[in-house]
Write a protein that holds these residues in place. Structure first.
Motif, PDB file in Angstrom:
ATOM      1  N   GLU A 123       0.796  -1.217   0.000  1.00 57.10           N
ATOM      2  CA  GLU A 123       0.000   0.000   0.000  1.00 57.10           C
ATOM      3  C   GLU A 123       0.833   1.273   0.000  1.00 57.10           C
ATOM      4  N   ARG A 124       2.147   1.165   0.046  1.00 59.50           N
ATOM      5  CA  ARG A 124       3.032   2.332   0.081  1.00 59.50           C
ATOM      6  C   ARG A 124       4.359   1.919  -0.543  1.00 59.50           C
ATOM      7  N   SER A 125       5.334   2.810  -0.527  1.00 62.25           N
ATOM      8  CA  SER A 125       6.648   2.499  -1.080  1.00 62.25           C
ATOM      9  C   SER A 125       7.496   1.744  -0.055  1.00 62.25           C
ATOM     10  N   TYR A 126       8.218   0.738  -0.545  1.00 59.29           N
ATOM     11  CA  TYR A 126       9.115  -0.041   0.307  1.00 59.29           C
ATOM     12  C   TYR A 126      10.453  -0.191  -0.401  1.00 59.29           C
ATOM     13  N   ASP A 127      11.534  -0.113   0.383  1.00 62.16           N
ATOM     14  CA  ASP A 127      12.861  -0.300  -0.194  1.00 62.16           C
ATOM     15  C   ASP A 127      13.227  -1.773  -0.319  1.00 62.16           C
ATOM     16  N   LEU A 128      12.661  -2.622   0.544  1.00 64.28           N
ATOM     17  CA  LEU A 128      12.910  -4.058   0.447  1.00 64.28           C
ATOM     18  C   LEU A 128      11.695  -4.815   0.963  1.00 64.28           C
ATOM     19  N   VAL A 129      11.253  -5.786   0.177  1.00 59.58           N
ATOM     20  CA  VAL A 129      10.164  -6.684   0.565  1.00 59.58           C
ATOM     21  C   VAL A 129      10.649  -8.107   0.343  1.00 59.58           C
ATOM     22  N   SER A 130      10.350  -8.979   1.281  1.00 57.45           N
ATOM     23  CA  SER A 130      10.699 -10.394   1.153  1.00 57.45           C
ATOM     24  C   SER A 130       9.421 -11.211   1.025  1.00 57.45           C
ATOM     25  N   MET A 131       9.390 -12.117   0.044  1.00 54.74           N
ATOM     26  CA  MET A 131       8.214 -12.959  -0.208  1.00 54.74           C
ATOM     27  C   MET A 131       8.644 -14.388  -0.512  1.00 54.74           C
ATOM     28  N   VAL A 132       7.663 -15.289  -0.487  1.00 51.06           N
ATOM     29  CA  VAL A 132       7.841 -16.647  -0.985  1.00 51.06           C
ATOM     30  C   VAL A 132       7.134 -16.742  -2.341  1.00 51.06           C
ATOM     31  N   PRO A 133       7.464 -17.740  -3.165  1.00 44.64           N
ATOM     32  CA  PRO A 133       6.856 -17.843  -4.498  1.00 44.64           C
ATOM     33  C   PRO A 133       5.331 -17.882  -4.502  1.00 44.64           C
ATOM     34  N   LEU A 134       4.703 -18.468  -3.483  1.00 41.12           N
ATOM     35  CA  LEU A 134       3.244 -18.488  -3.431  1.00 41.12           C
ATOM     36  C   LEU A 134       2.678 -17.074  -3.446  1.00 41.12           C
ATOM     37  N   GLN A 135       3.306 -16.159  -2.720  1.00 37.63           N
ATOM     38  CA  GLN A 135       2.834 -14.775  -2.692  1.00 37.63           C
ATOM     39  C   GLN A 135       3.051 -14.090  -4.040  1.00 37.63           C
ATOM     40  N   VAL A 136       4.186 -14.380  -4.682  1.00 36.64           N
ATOM     41  CA  VAL A 136       4.427 -13.836  -6.023  1.00 36.64           C
ATOM     42  C   VAL A 136       3.352 -14.332  -6.986  1.00 36.64           C
ATOM     43  N   VAL A 168       7.604  -1.128  -4.886  1.00 36.95           N
ATOM     44  CA  VAL A 168       8.733  -1.860  -4.296  1.00 36.95           C
ATOM     45  C   VAL A 168      10.017  -1.590  -5.076  1.00 36.95           C
ATOM     46  N   LYS A 169      11.088  -1.248  -4.362  1.00 33.57           N
ATOM     47  CA  LYS A 169      12.385  -1.015  -5.005  1.00 33.57           C
ATOM     48  C   LYS A 169      13.130  -2.328  -5.209  1.00 33.57           C
ATOM     49  N   HIS A 170      13.203  -3.145  -4.149  1.00 29.80           N
ATOM     50  CA  HIS A 170      13.886  -4.436  -4.229  1.00 29.80           C
ATOM     51  C   HIS A 170      12.953  -5.518  -3.687  1.00 29.80           C
ATOM     52  N   LEU A 216      11.020  -3.295 -11.140  1.00 26.48           N
ATOM     53  CA  LEU A 216      11.736  -3.431  -9.879  1.00 26.48           C
ATOM     54  C   LEU A 216      12.893  -4.418 -10.013  1.00 26.48           C
ATOM     55  N   LYS A 217      13.821  -4.367  -9.047  1.00 26.27           N
ATOM     56  CA  LYS A 217      14.932  -5.310  -8.976  1.00 26.27           C
ATOM     57  C   LYS A 217      14.488  -6.501  -8.123  1.00 26.27           C
ATOM     58  N   SER A 218      14.529  -7.702  -8.706  1.00 25.80           N
ATOM     59  CA  SER A 218      14.117  -8.906  -7.990  1.00 25.80           C
ATOM     60  C   SER A 218      15.305  -9.848  -7.844  1.00 25.80           C
ATOM     61  N   TYR A 219      15.384 -10.465  -6.676  1.00 27.51           N
ATOM     62  CA  TYR A 219      16.484 -11.367  -6.368  1.00 27.51           C
ATOM     63  C   TYR A 219      15.933 -12.652  -5.772  1.00 27.51           C
ATOM     64  N   ILE A 220      16.642 -13.758  -6.020  1.00 21.87           N
ATOM     65  CA  ILE A 220      16.350 -15.003  -5.326  1.00 21.87           C
ATOM     66  C   ILE A 220      17.521 -15.310  -4.407  1.00 21.87           C
ATOM     67  N   SER A 221      17.218 -15.959  -3.316  1.00 17.55           N
ATOM     68  CA  SER A 221      18.210 -16.145  -2.269  1.00 17.55           C
ATOM     69  C   SER A 221      18.629 -17.605  -2.157  1.00 17.55           C
ATOM     70  N   TYR A 222      19.846 -17.795  -1.671  1.00 20.52           N
ATOM     71  CA  TYR A 222      20.306 -19.128  -1.295  1.00 20.52           C
ATOM     72  C   TYR A 222      20.696 -19.081   0.174  1.00 20.52           C
ATOM     73  N   GLY A 223      20.079 -19.926   0.953  1.00 21.66           N
ATOM     74  CA  GLY A 223      20.385 -19.996   2.375  1.00 21.66           C
ATOM     75  C   GLY A 223      19.407 -20.912   3.057  1.00 21.66           C
ATOM     76  N   MET A 224      19.494 -20.991   4.353  1.00 21.06           N
ATOM     77  CA  MET A 224      18.639 -21.888   5.132  1.00 21.06           C
ATOM     78  C   MET A 224      18.592 -21.375   6.561  1.00 21.06           C
ATOM     79  N   THR A 225      17.752 -22.009   7.365  1.00 24.55           N
ATOM     80  CA  THR A 225      17.636 -21.581   8.757  1.00 24.55           C
ATOM     81  C   THR A 225      18.988 -21.647   9.454  1.00 24.55           C
ATOM     82  N   GLU A 226      19.733 -22.718   9.213  1.00 24.22           N
ATOM     83  CA  GLU A 226      21.015 -22.918   9.896  1.00 24.22           C
ATOM     84  C   GLU A 226      22.032 -21.832   9.554  1.00 24.22           C
ATOM     85  N   THR A 227      21.890 -21.186   8.391  1.00 24.97           N
ATOM     86  CA  THR A 227      22.810 -20.095   8.022  1.00 24.97           C
ATOM     87  C   THR A 227      22.171 -18.734   8.274  1.00 24.97           C
ATOM     88  N   VAL A 228      21.162 -18.703   9.126  1.00 22.76           N
ATOM     89  CA  VAL A 228      20.415 -17.489   9.486  1.00 22.76           C
ATOM     90  C   VAL A 228      20.104 -16.656   8.250  1.00 22.76           C
TER      91      VAL A 228
END
Length: 341
Positions: A123-136, A152-154, A175-187
């Motif tokens: 509903e407003r401008s955001y510099d970073l938003v994190s989502m899962v594919p279901l939300q996309v 959304v900027k990123h 917008l600039k979109s990124y996918i991440s690599y990581g897991m709970t164990e790597t915070v």
């Protein structure tokens, strides 16, 4: 004294320890309040829960110092400065949601919180938003997604792989979109890839992270800020440099059929335009080949004659399924990942 602005309400450290006050802020739920209390407790750790995609979910201790250092590196990667805004539309029960909060705390960022749902409200401008594919996917299907993401900027997408139509849609937006690599164990993530318009993602390490591989070809993560570093994964990769790689698939998912190793995740990308229903490849014991390739589809049974013909056009002979199984519903984790069983 540390301050944090949450949904427009400026809170000092004492107020961030007040569960009733946190719950009185519109959009803040019990998971968020409980995490805030855990974060500001005297313990050096908070509890986290693994996703359960490769085994039973388990509770683990996460170092607050490791989380702070991870947050600093992500904020630096995205060029976030005090007063910039984050949207947390994921549950604080999981690492992705927790880390959005920590990024706001360590970076002096304005945090906007809303209960996790398949349809985030932008509903407003955001510099970073994190989502899962279901939300996309939900935003894409809604018809309002392009307008919503214009705020959304990123965009950071994690949790599971994007489908081809989702990838094509996101890369068509400004917008600039990124996918991440990581897991709970790597915070959270240790590497990020800007969404590629074609080809496999190229993951690049966060600052102060580098990679090697073990004798299986699986990624080994070296990051001094992580407890237990180096961290050995079960992800098979093509290591390009010590700071970049392409992901091939899970070692525990690899199918050895007739002495040839095939990667289910790569096969699934090859056929993503051919099947409209959820699907995955899995190996099952076979007296002749050691393992046979099986394709499982979440659907009522249908005639597969034309599908087999189409599969043969894009899959190698070793990748071709020896059996196609229909299931009314896949087994999924709490975070929506399909369990390969």
């Amino acid at each position: 004294m540390m301050n944090l602005r949450v949904n427009g309400v400026l809170l000092n450290e004492s107020q961030m320890r007040d569960r009733s006050l946190l719950l009185s802020i519109e959009g803040c739920d019990a998971a968020f309040a409980d995490f805030m209390l855990a974060w500001w407790s005297d313990s050096a750790f908070v509890l986290g829960q693994t996703s359960g995609s490769t085994g039973e979910p388990k509770r683990i201790e996460l170092s607050k110092q490791s989380m702070r250092e991870s947050a600093k590196r992500t904020n630096a990667f995205f060029g976030l400065n005090p007063g910039d805004s984050l949207l947390m539309c994921l549950s604080a029960n999981y690492i992705a949601g927790k880390m959005m909060v920590v990024r706001a705390i360590v970076g002096g960022l304005d945090l906007y919180v809303q209960p996790a749902s398949s349809m985030p409200r932008l509903e407003r401008s955001y510099d970073l938003v994190s989502m899962v594919p279901l939300q996309v996917h939900s935003l894409m299907e809604s018809g309002e997604g392009e307008k919503s993401l214009s705020h959304v900027k990123h965009l950071l997408v994690g949790g599971s792989l994007l489908m081809k139509d989702e990838l094509d849609w996101l890369t068509s937006l400004p917008l600039k979109s990124y996918i991440s690599y990581g897991m709970t164990e790597t915070v959270s993530h240790v590497a990020l890839s800007e969404l590629p318009k074609c080809g496999a993602p190229l993951y690049r390490a966060l600052p102060d992270v580098h990679f090697t591989t073990d004798n299986r070809g699986c990624l080994v993560i070296h990051a001094d800020y992580l407890q237990g570093s180096p961290f050995v994964t079960n992800d098979m990769v093509e290591l390009l440099t010590e700071r970049s790689f392409r992901w091939l698939g899970r070692w525990d998912n690899v199918i050895n059929t007739g002495g040839v190793k095939v990667f289910p995740e790569k096969m699934e990308k090859k056929i993503e335009r051919l099947i409209l229903h959820p699907y995955y490849f899995v190996g099952q014991p076979d007296a002749k080949f050691g393992q046979r390739v099986v394709l499982k589809i979440e659907s009522e049974p249908f005639d597969v004659s034309s599908l087999k013909s189409a599969l043969s056009e894009v899959l190698s002979p070793y990748e071709m399924p020896k059996e196609i199984v229909f299931l009314p519903q896949f087994t999924r984790t709490d975070s929506g990942k399909v369990k390969r069983i």
